[in-house]
Design a protein around this motif. Structure first.
Motif, mmCIF file in Angstrom:
data_model
loop_
_atom_site.group_PDB
_atom_site.id
_atom_site.type_symbol
_atom_site.label_atom_id
_atom_site.label_comp_id
_atom_site.label_asym_id
_atom_site.label_seq_id
_atom_site.Cartn_x
_atom_site.Cartn_y
_atom_site.Cartn_z
ATOM 1 N N SER A 79 0.845 -1.191 0.000
ATOM 2 C CA SER A 79 0.000 0.000 0.000
ATOM 3 C C SER A 79 0.880 1.241 0.000
ATOM 4 N N VAL A 80 0.314 2.356 -0.433
ATOM 5 C CA VAL A 80 1.065 3.605 -0.542
ATOM 6 C C VAL A 80 0.365 4.688 0.274
ATOM 7 N N GLU A 81 1.136 5.365 1.120
ATOM 8 C CA GLU A 81 0.642 6.519 1.880
ATOM 9 C C GLU A 81 1.312 7.777 1.331
ATOM 10 N N ILE A 82 0.507 8.808 1.077
ATOM 11 C CA ILE A 82 1.038 10.038 0.485
ATOM 12 C C ILE A 82 0.859 11.197 1.463
ATOM 13 N N GLU A 83 1.942 11.864 1.781
ATOM 14 C CA GLU A 83 1.909 13.077 2.595
ATOM 15 C C GLU A 83 1.977 14.275 1.654
ATOM 16 N N GLY A 84 0.986 15.153 1.751
ATOM 17 C CA GLY A 84 0.952 16.334 0.891
ATOM 18 C C GLY A 84 0.305 16.095 -0.459
ATOM 19 N N GLU A 85 -0.585 15.125 -0.546
ATOM 20 C CA GLU A 85 -1.206 14.788 -1.837
ATOM 21 C C GLU A 85 -1.974 15.969 -2.434
ATOM 22 N N GLU A 86 -2.515 16.823 -1.574
ATOM 23 C CA GLU A 86 -3.295 17.961 -2.056
ATOM 24 C C GLU A 86 -2.455 18.921 -2.901
ATOM 25 N N LEU A 87 -1.129 18.878 -2.743
ATOM 26 C CA LEU A 87 -0.249 19.777 -3.499
ATOM 27 C C LEU A 87 -0.165 19.397 -4.972
ATOM 28 N N LEU A 88 -0.553 18.165 -5.303
ATOM 29 C CA LEU A 88 -0.505 17.731 -6.703
ATOM 30 C C LEU A 88 -1.467 18.529 -7.574
ATOM 31 N N ASP A 89 -2.571 18.975 -6.980
ATOM 32 C CA ASP A 89 -3.546 19.770 -7.728
ATOM 33 C C ASP A 89 -3.297 21.267 -7.596
ATOM 34 N N LYS A 90 -2.520 21.645 -6.590
ATOM 35 C CA LYS A 90 -2.307 23.066 -6.297
ATOM 36 C C LYS A 90 -1.523 23.766 -7.396
ATOM 37 N N ALA A 91 -0.601 23.040 -8.039
ATOM 38 C CA ALA A 91 0.331 23.690 -8.972
ATOM 39 C C ALA A 91 0.151 23.246 -10.415
ATOM 40 N N ARG A 92 -0.960 22.644 -10.759
ATOM 41 C CA ARG A 92 -1.146 22.136 -12.119
ATOM 42 C C ARG A 92 -1.379 23.262 -13.110
ATOM 43 N N VAL A 118 1.700 13.620 -18.327
ATOM 44 C CA VAL A 118 2.332 12.790 -19.343
ATOM 45 C C VAL A 118 3.800 12.547 -18.987
ATOM 46 N N ILE A 119 4.426 11.707 -19.787
ATOM 47 C CA ILE A 119 5.834 11.361 -19.608
ATOM 48 C C ILE A 119 6.620 11.927 -20.781
ATOM 49 N N LEU A 120 7.809 12.428 -20.512
ATOM 50 C CA LEU A 120 8.703 12.918 -21.547
ATOM 51 C C LEU A 120 9.690 11.809 -21.889
ATOM 52 N N LYS A 156 13.117 23.841 -24.689
ATOM 53 C CA LYS A 156 12.238 24.955 -25.042
ATOM 54 C C LYS A 156 11.179 24.483 -26.019
ATOM 55 N N ARG A 157 11.575 23.681 -26.991
ATOM 56 C CA ARG A 157 10.602 23.124 -27.935
ATOM 57 C C ARG A 157 9.626 22.205 -27.212
ATOM 58 N N ALA A 158 10.131 21.400 -26.271
ATOM 59 C CA ALA A 158 9.258 20.509 -25.508
ATOM 60 C C ALA A 158 8.276 21.312 -24.656
ATOM 61 N N SER A 159 8.712 22.466 -24.141
ATOM 62 C CA SER A 159 7.829 23.284 -23.313
ATOM 63 C C SER A 159 6.673 23.838 -24.131
ATOM 64 N N ASP A 160 6.921 24.128 -25.412
ATOM 65 C CA ASP A 160 5.838 24.603 -26.279
ATOM 66 C C ASP A 160 4.755 23.538 -26.417
ATOM 67 N N VAL A 161 5.193 22.263 -26.514
ATOM 68 C CA VAL A 161 4.229 21.162 -26.600
ATOM 69 C C VAL A 161 3.472 21.032 -25.294
ATOM 70 N N LEU A 162 4.191 21.147 -24.183
ATOM 71 C CA LEU A 162 3.568 21.037 -22.860
ATOM 72 C C LEU A 162 2.478 22.087 -22.699
ATOM 73 N N LYS A 163 2.792 23.329 -23.058
ATOM 74 C CA LYS A 163 1.815 24.409 -22.882
ATOM 75 C C LYS A 163 0.625 24.238 -23.820
ATOM 76 N N SER A 164 0.882 23.756 -25.027
ATOM 77 C CA SER A 164 -0.227 23.589 -25.976
ATOM 78 C C SER A 164 -1.175 22.479 -25.541
ATOM 79 N N LYS A 165 -0.641 21.460 -24.869
ATOM 80 C CA LYS A 165 -1.472 20.347 -24.404
ATOM 81 C C LYS A 165 -2.092 20.635 -23.036
ATOM 82 N N ASP A 166 -1.552 21.652 -22.313
ATOM 83 C CA ASP A 166 -2.026 22.009 -20.968
ATOM 84 C C ASP A 166 -1.984 20.792 -20.036
#
Length: 272
Positions: A79-92, A118-120, A156-166
């Motif tokens: 099993s997995v316990e996560i401390e601070g899981e709420e932060l995953l949505d805070k900075a998306r 996604v994965i790079l 920088k090129r990868a960041s353009d893809v990231l921003k376009s896909k949100d």
């Protein structure tokens, strides 16, 4: 379905042998790990058409991860316990940076991997049978570096893809699995995650997974059920950070993650 019967027979035989041999117990759990991976893959391929229909194909990794995690929870008892899981949505959206130890990291990822993340990967991976196909369907980002292209230009090129896909992106800044005999530690970080976050103008969220030694050790043929702890750290804003300062920020982040790694990791048991 006769193959399921053969798998069940094999598992039963290994269960008997596992009572007398650590090595047999280890291979039985690897068999179960593989079964869970196949189950998660099947669930995800069935779900992907629906995800594409609603424009959420980037959540394919989330579906695969959760299917894998809950099946391993039953089959392996981890099993997995996560401390601070709420932060995953805070900075998306963001760049998630996690430590990398073993193939059993997939269990950790299965529980913590957020939706629309996604994965790079290198572009060559996109041509691999099954793995590459799955990653393409999950809208993962593929990068390639030209002969005259700097790392900064590539990300920088990868960041353009990231921003376009949100979407958010998961990164292992160590670049490979870290194995340490003297206790929990981290390999030196590579700059890629920080370059990507810098160019995309998104925060970095460090995710620290505890030392896996007590639950899994390949060299000692050791695998046991138990609880695995994860710490999600506060997002790191890159606002106002200059590109020439990224290396210092990278080293500071590694130092902070190492402190958390040692804090959440239990004392190692003797496996000899």
């Amino acid at each position: 379905m006769h193959w399921l019967a053969w798998v069940a027979i094999a598992d039963g035989c290994l269960a008997v042998g596992a009572q007398f041999s650590r090595k047999v117990s280890y291979y039985r759990r690897l068999l179960r790990f593989g079964i869970c991976a196949l189950f998660a893959s099947a669930v995800t391929f069935l779900a992907l058409p629906a995800l594409w229909a609603v424009g959420k194909q980037a959540s394919g990794n989330w579906v695969a991860g959760r299917a894998f995690y809950y099946s391993t929870l039953v089959m392996l008892g981890i099993s997995v316990e996560i401390e601070g899981e709420e932060l995953l949505d805070k900075a998306r959206p963001c760049v998630l940076a996690g430590n990398h130890q073993t193939m059993f990291d997939l269990i950790m990822l299965g529980r913590v991997f957020p939706k629309q993340t996604v994965i790079l990967a290198k572009r060559a991976v996109s041509y691999y049978p099954f793995v590459g196909w799955f990653m393409r369907l999950s809208d993962d980002i593929f990068i390639s570096r030209g002969n005259k292209q700097s790392s900064s230009d590539m990300f920088k090129r990868a960041s353009d893809v990231l921003k376009s896909k949100d979407v958010s992106v998961w990164f292992f800044p160590e670049g490979t699995r870290g194995r340490f005999d003297d206790g929990p530690d981290l390999l030196p970080f590579k700059l890629g995650a920080f370059l990507l976050a810098y160019h995309a103008k998104v925060p970095i969220v460090p995710v620290v997974a505890m030392d896996f030694h007590n639950l899994y050790n390949k060299r000692k043929f050791w695998s046991m059920p138990g609880t695995f702890k994860i710490k999600v750290m506060e997002p790191i804003s890159l606002e106002g950070v200059k590109e020439e300062d990224l290396k210092d920020l990278m080293n500071q982040t590694r130092d902070r993650m190492l402190v958390e790694l040692k804090r959440i990791s239990p004392p190692r048991i003797n496996l000899d």
